[in-house]
Each structure stands twice: as C-alpha cells, then as structure tokens.
Design a protein around this motif. Structure first.
Motif, PDB file in Angstrom:
ATOM      1  N   ILE A 112       0.797  -1.330  -0.393  1.00  0.00           N
ATOM      2  CA  ILE A 112      -0.343   0.245  -0.127  1.00  0.00           C
ATOM      3  C   ILE A 112       1.150   1.197  -0.528  1.00  0.00           C
ATOM      4  O   ILE A 112       2.324   0.830   0.158  1.00  0.00           O
ATOM      5  CB  ILE A 112      -0.940  -0.085   0.968  1.00  0.00           C
ATOM      6  N   TYR A 113       0.734   2.663  -0.218  1.00  0.00           N
ATOM      7  CA  TYR A 113       1.481   3.473  -0.945  1.00  0.00           C
ATOM      8  C   TYR A 113      -0.052   4.879  -1.405  1.00  0.00           C
ATOM      9  O   TYR A 113      -0.568   4.425  -1.905  1.00  0.00           O
ATOM     10  CB  TYR A 113       2.302   3.312  -2.018  1.00  0.00           C
ATOM     11  N   ASN A 114       0.942   5.746  -0.738  1.00  0.00           N
ATOM     12  CA  ASN A 114      -0.132   7.056  -0.752  1.00  0.00           C
ATOM     13  C   ASN A 114      -0.304   7.738  -2.150  1.00  0.00           C
ATOM     14  O   ASN A 114       0.844   7.675  -3.185  1.00  0.00           O
ATOM     15  CB  ASN A 114       0.442   8.285   0.413  1.00  0.00           C
ATOM     16  N   THR A 115      -1.222   8.172  -3.017  1.00  0.00           N
ATOM     17  CA  THR A 115      -1.039   8.568  -4.103  1.00  0.00           C
ATOM     18  C   THR A 115      -1.824  10.252  -4.555  1.00  0.00           C
ATOM     19  O   THR A 115      -2.484  10.828  -3.656  1.00  0.00           O
ATOM     20  CB  THR A 115      -2.258   7.776  -4.832  1.00  0.00           C
ATOM     21  N   ARG A 116      -2.192  10.381  -4.455  1.00  0.00           N
ATOM     22  CA  ARG A 116      -2.738  12.291  -5.958  1.00  0.00           C
ATOM     23  C   ARG A 116      -3.758  11.451  -6.563  1.00  0.00           C
ATOM     24  O   ARG A 116      -3.493  11.186  -8.173  1.00  0.00           O
ATOM     25  CB  ARG A 116      -1.810  12.757  -5.938  1.00  0.00           C
ATOM     26  N   THR A 117      -5.233  11.392  -6.554  1.00  0.00           N
ATOM     27  CA  THR A 117      -6.168  10.580  -7.144  1.00  0.00           C
ATOM     28  C   THR A 117      -6.243  11.785  -8.659  1.00  0.00           C
ATOM     29  O   THR A 117      -7.330  10.930  -9.246  1.00  0.00           O
ATOM     30  CB  THR A 117      -7.029  10.460  -6.241  1.00  0.00           C
ATOM     31  N   GLY A 118      -6.996  13.168  -8.256  1.00  0.00           N
ATOM     32  CA  GLY A 118      -7.220  14.586  -8.694  1.00  0.00           C
ATOM     33  C   GLY A 118      -8.868  13.696  -8.225  1.00  0.00           C
ATOM     34  O   GLY A 118      -9.836  14.476  -9.015  1.00  0.00           O
ATOM     35  N   ASP A 119      -9.051  13.137  -7.107  1.00  0.00           N
ATOM     36  CA  ASP A 119     -10.801  13.341  -6.759  1.00  0.00           C
ATOM     37  C   ASP A 119     -10.667  14.628  -6.138  1.00  0.00           C
ATOM     38  O   ASP A 119     -10.418  14.261  -4.971  1.00  0.00           O
ATOM     39  CB  ASP A 119     -10.840  11.743  -5.820  1.00  0.00           C
ATOM     40  N   LEU A 120     -11.757  15.891  -6.096  1.00  0.00           N
ATOM     41  CA  LEU A 120     -11.505  16.711  -5.493  1.00  0.00           C
ATOM     42  C   LEU A 120     -12.871  16.796  -4.482  1.00  0.00           C
ATOM     43  O   LEU A 120     -12.612  17.224  -3.572  1.00  0.00           O
ATOM     44  CB  LEU A 120     -11.316  18.270  -6.343  1.00  0.00           C
ATOM     45  N   SER A 121     -13.881  16.018  -4.485  1.00  0.00           N
ATOM     46  CA  SER A 121     -14.431  15.553  -3.666  1.00  0.00           C
ATOM     47  C   SER A 121     -14.487  14.480  -2.830  1.00  0.00           C
ATOM     48  O   SER A 121     -15.335  13.837  -1.803  1.00  0.00           O
ATOM     49  CB  SER A 121     -15.424  15.151  -4.327  1.00  0.00           C
ATOM     50  N   ALA A 122     -13.387  14.154  -2.628  1.00  0.00           N
ATOM     51  CA  ALA A 122     -12.125  13.296  -1.296  1.00  0.00           C
ATOM     52  C   ALA A 122     -12.506  13.973  -0.169  1.00  0.00           C
ATOM     53  O   ALA A 122     -12.568  15.483   0.174  1.00  0.00           O
ATOM     54  CB  ALA A 122     -11.141  12.919  -1.803  1.00  0.00           C
ATOM     55  N   ARG A 123     -12.359  13.402   1.064  1.00  0.00           N
ATOM     56  CA  ARG A 123     -12.124  13.609   2.095  1.00  0.00           C
ATOM     57  C   ARG A 123     -11.155  15.163   2.253  1.00  0.00           C
ATOM     58  O   ARG A 123     -10.978  16.238   2.531  1.00  0.00           O
ATOM     59  CB  ARG A 123     -12.152  13.216   3.231  1.00  0.00           C
ATOM     60  N   TYR A 124     -10.308  14.601   1.678  1.00  0.00           N
ATOM     61  CA  TYR A 124      -8.731  15.102   1.326  1.00  0.00           C
ATOM     62  C   TYR A 124      -8.472  14.844  -0.125  1.00  0.00           C
ATOM     63  O   TYR A 124      -8.138  14.763  -0.626  1.00  0.00           O
ATOM     64  CB  TYR A 124      -7.340  14.900   2.691  1.00  0.00           C
ATOM     65  N   PRO A 125      -9.127  16.609  -0.689  1.00  0.00           N
ATOM     66  CA  PRO A 125      -9.133  16.734  -2.070  1.00  0.00           C
ATOM     67  C   PRO A 125      -8.086  16.670  -2.130  1.00  0.00           C
ATOM     68  O   PRO A 125      -6.769  16.622  -2.324  1.00  0.00           O
ATOM     69  CB  PRO A 125      -9.800  18.221  -2.180  1.00  0.00           C
ATOM     70  N   GLY A 126      -7.761  15.490  -3.719  1.00  0.00           N
ATOM     71  CA  GLY A 126      -7.233  14.905  -4.260  1.00  0.00           C
ATOM     72  C   GLY A 126      -5.987  14.172  -3.770  1.00  0.00           C
ATOM     73  O   GLY A 126      -4.841  13.300  -5.013  1.00  0.00           O
ATOM     74  N   PHE A 127      -6.241  13.668  -3.029  1.00  0.00           N
ATOM     75  CA  PHE A 127      -4.768  12.795  -2.445  1.00  0.00           C
ATOM     76  C   PHE A 127      -6.419  11.175  -2.009  1.00  0.00           C
ATOM     77  O   PHE A 127      -6.561  11.519  -1.490  1.00  0.00           O
ATOM     78  CB  PHE A 127      -4.204  13.423  -0.773  1.00  0.00           C
ATOM     79  N   GLY A 128      -5.173   9.899  -1.816  1.00  0.00           N
ATOM     80  CA  GLY A 128      -5.850   8.620  -1.509  1.00  0.00           C
ATOM     81  C   GLY A 128      -4.797   7.875  -1.119  1.00  0.00           C
ATOM     82  O   GLY A 128      -3.118   8.305  -0.800  1.00  0.00           O
ATOM     83  N   ALA A 129      -4.683   6.256  -1.509  1.00  0.00           N
ATOM     84  CA  ALA A 129      -3.657   5.384  -1.703  1.00  0.00           C
ATOM     85  C   ALA A 129      -4.182   4.900  -2.374  1.00  0.00           C
ATOM     86  O   ALA A 129      -5.315   4.286  -2.685  1.00  0.00           O
ATOM     87  CB  ALA A 129      -3.845   4.838   0.019  1.00  0.00           C
ATOM     88  N   THR A 130      -3.454   3.379  -2.557  1.00  0.00           N
ATOM     89  CA  THR A 130      -3.345   2.294  -3.697  1.00  0.00           C
ATOM     90  C   THR A 130      -2.720   1.170  -3.229  1.00  0.00           C
ATOM     91  O   THR A 130      -1.896   1.423  -2.304  1.00  0.00           O
ATOM     92  CB  THR A 130      -2.396   2.277  -4.819  1.00  0.00           C
ATOM     93  N   VAL A 131      -3.644  -0.116  -3.173  1.00  0.00           N
ATOM     94  CA  VAL A 131      -3.355  -1.342  -2.684  1.00  0.00           C
ATOM     95  C   VAL A 131      -3.192  -1.794  -3.702  1.00  0.00           C
ATOM     96  O   VAL A 131      -3.463  -2.171  -4.801  1.00  0.00           O
ATOM     97  CB  VAL A 131      -4.151  -2.260  -2.484  1.00  0.00           C
TER      98      VAL A 131
END
Length: 440
Positions: A112-131
């Motif tokens: 697992i690692y962190n990524t920038r998602t481009g999803d501005l509706s996320a709780r922390y806009p633009g950030f998420g993680a990938t498994v």
C-alpha cells in the motif's frame, strides 16, 4: 565497510561501554538513479526476505512540488538486486516516502502507498492511497492517504498531509496554491480509521478532542496536529504524538504529548507531556538562527516513539526532569524506565529487533563538526553499545530534503537497511549485523 570518505577529524574516544565494530555493508541496486525508502518504523523486507521495498527518483534532492514523480517498487535479492517499479506516485516526501508498506495480514505480496487521485470530492481533496497486488497486478484505490496500517491489515490510520505541510513541512505533501490557512483545532478532522476491506473511513479522534484532553493553557492559540502514529503488533493499541505550536516556522516552539488509545479512539492515555515556557515566541526572536538539527536535540523534544511489544513503547523524550531513551508501559500505572542512561544520549530513530528485544538499533543526527552520523546497536542485556557504521551527510541538505539513516530491521534480526548519501547519491544500503546479534 564504507564509512565517511570526507572525515576531517579523528573519531572521539568511545565510552567504556561502547565498542566500534564495523559490519559488512552493500548498496542495493545499480545505475545513476537514486533510491530511498523513508521512515524507520516498518520493515522493507517481505515475509520471505527476497523482496525489499523502495522508491526510485531521478535526483538526490529537489523541492517537493506536486508534480515531482517517484517510482514505487522493490528490489529482488535473487535477481541481482535489480529494482522493479510497479507504479509511480507524486504523494511523497523525502522523510517518509509515500508511506509504502507491506500488507502482512494479506496473502501473497500486497503493498500500500499514497497517491494523488485528482478526486476533489474526497475528504482530503486530491489525495488517496493504492493497494497493489504484485502477483496479480491488481490495483485498488482508497479514498484517503494512509499513515500506518495495522499488522493484521484490517485497518489503516489516516491524517491530512496538507495539514502536515503547514505544521511540519518535512512530513507533509504540497499542493498548488498552498499552503492554505487552517483551523487551529477543528472538530471534524483528526485521525481517521480506514477499513481496508470496505474502504470506509471513520473519524476516531478530532483535534478538538485532543485540545480538550488534559487541556493546558498553551493549546489555546496554537495549531494542532498529530504525527508518529504507530500500531502495536497485536493491532489492539495505537500510539501517537499530539503536537501544537503558535509558530510553525520554528520547530523549537513545538510542544509535545505521547498518547495511546484503542483503534476506535477509546481509552486514551496520556503517557507524557512536555509543555514548557517558550521564550522563542517573543516578537524579536529570529527563527533563522536555529540550526538545522537544533530541534532534534531539544531537551523538551518527544520523538520517534515505537512499540517494543504490545504494551511497551520506546521513545526519545523528557521524563522526571531529564531527557533520555525511555521505555514506557502502556498502562494506568505509568511505569517508565531509562534505557542506556550514559550511552544513549542523543535523539535517534530507534526500534527493537523483531525476533529479540535484547537488540535495539538506532542512529544519531549529523555531528556539527564532522557532518557524520553514527549507526549503532544497543545490547539491552549487557548495557553495551556497538557502533556499526559512520556515514557522512552533506551539510547542504536541510530539513525538508535531508537523508536520515532511518535504520529498519529485516524479519529475522540479521540485517538492517538504511538510506544514506555518504557516497554522493541517495541510496539504500543493507548492513549485516548477524555477527553481533547472533539471531537466526
């Protein structure tokens, strides 16, 4: 072993309970690109010992703009220790990387690692993680960036890295137009628990909760954040540092508390608080006069806590009027023990061998005269310190782009892995410590 090729003075005499014993060392990987892992709090090796996680970048150091790319991957020790990239990310920093870690509770080889998602509706806009499942190539997106995952891989704990970029830039993520103004202690943000099976997040403790918990006056006008979140081996208790300050530009103005809790936020315990007067808040104080590593050597610093086992925590910090490596019991009786009173006298990144808590590995920050750092083992039974390596750190590397050694154990206690720049490039090295630990 490669020590500092830039030594300008002879080494200082050793304490009578210290031994200088250099251990075999090898660099992982070849070529012109740079490699690093980041923090000291997790093993880079998989369960088999064949694969070693890392990040690959094109440069030794650079400002962390949002577009700066790092490859995510692993070294295969059975394939000439070649680096195999599996993905790329722009959600990373020089201290922690992208929080890359093995999901040990899952079958096969999942990371697992962190990524920038481009999803501005996320709780922390633009950030998420990938498994990422290395065996199948399957990627699963998560709605929050992670800080640490439980050893059983059932949940992760998450924070806002945009907030960290304001409060403690070294461990945050930048964003365009930022850093932005933040609420001091919001009730709708803090530590989230993320269910790794369902992807559902839940706020388990807010910054407002923390400000109210054993409140002290210095918290009133300060901005609050958390760092060093760690989960015990049984996945049943969580530790973290609660920090607050009125002057984010000067780390010597940071105030600290060591707190533990259950994974749902219940049963919080305050183990230590270093609240103290701050003359640095005077209007005429000059933060630029503070040296790069002065904060790490503060007598009030609480830093680098890590679980020794399910109920004990090792940390550098003050207790009963003096600062040492301390071992805390996570209980209501609050027992605290000094470790290596005369030998472990500097802040470092410490952890116990996963197979034998007799052995503690740690490091030092660069010496102000030689710019060298010491890597050492400490024998808890005999009270001996083994200095196993010395590494040069170029003084042009500052807080945000420095390269701490961050020693990390392998799974059998026979080796440690470090990040270092002593040969001019940022690379990962493996040190064989089996001649000392006798593990296996």
């Amino acid at each position: 072993m490669t020590a500092s090729p830039h030594r300008t003075v002879d080494p200082l005499p050793l304490h009578p309970r210290s031994v200088r014993r250099l251990c075999p060392i090898r660099r992982l990987g070849t070529g012109e690109r740079h490699h690093f892992f980041g923090y000291y709090n997790k093993s880079v090796w998989d369960r088999t010992g064949r694969y070693v996680l890392g990040n690959e970048v094109a440069m030794r150091d650079a400002p962390l703009v949002p577009e700066l790319l790092a490859a995510v991957g692993y070294f295969d020790v059975q394939e000439n220790e070649s680096f195999f990239p599996i993905d790329t990310t722009t959600a990373w920093n020089w201290q922690m990387g992208c929080q890359l870690q093995w999901l040990d509770g899952e079958a096969g080889r999942k990371v697992i690692y962190n990524t920038r998602t481009g999803d501005l509706s996320a709780r922390y806009p633009g950030f998420g993680a990938t498994v990422f499942d290395i065996d199948s190539g399957k990627k699963t997106a998560l709605c929050m960036p992670v800080y640490v995952c439980s050893p059983d891989s059932r949940y992760a704990l998450c924070v806002d890295y945009r907030r960290l970029y304001v409060t403690h830039e070294t461990i945050g993520y930048s964003e365009h137009g930022g850093p932005f103004a933040l609420q001091l202690a919001p009730a709708d943000d803090g530590i989230y628990r993320l269910d790794l099976a369902t992807g559902e997040p839940a706020l388990i403790v807010s910054y407002d909760d923390l400000r109210r918990f054993h409140h002290v006056e210095s918290m009133e006008r300060a901005i609050h954040w958390v760092s060093h979140i760690e989960i015990n081996p049984a996945s049943s208790r969580v530790l973290f540092l609660h920090r607050w300050t009125e002057r984010t530009a000067d780390e010597t103005c940071f105030l600290h508390r060591l707190i533990t809790m259950n994974p749902d936020g219940s049963d919080m315990r305050l183990l230590e608080c270093s609240d103290h007067p701050l003359p640095q808040l005077a209007d005429d104080f000059d933060p630029s006069a503070v040296g790069t590593f002065d904060y790490e050597k503060s007598e009030y610093q609480i830093s680098h806590p890590l679980w020794q086992d399910d109920s004990h925590i090792v940390v550098w910090g003050p207790h009963a009027g003096s600062i040492h490596y301390h071992l805390y019991e996570d209980s209501d009786n609050g027992r605290v023990e000094v470790i290596g009173r005369e030998l472990l006298t500097e802040n470092g990144h410490m952890s116990f061998s996963p197979v034998d808590t007799r052995w503690l590995v740690s490091d030092t920050y660069p010496d102000s005269q030689t710019n060298t750092r010491i890597l050492f083992l400490y024998d808890m039974h005999e009270g001996l310190r083994y200095e196993i390596g010395e590494f040069y750190a170029p003084p042009d590397l500052k807080k945000e782009n420095r390269c701490d050694l961050h020693p990390r154990w392998n799974r059998d206690g026979l080796a440690v892995c470090i990040d270092s720049v002593h040969e001019g490039a940022r690379q990962m090295y493996v040190i064989d410590v089996s001649q000392i630990t006798g593990a296996g």
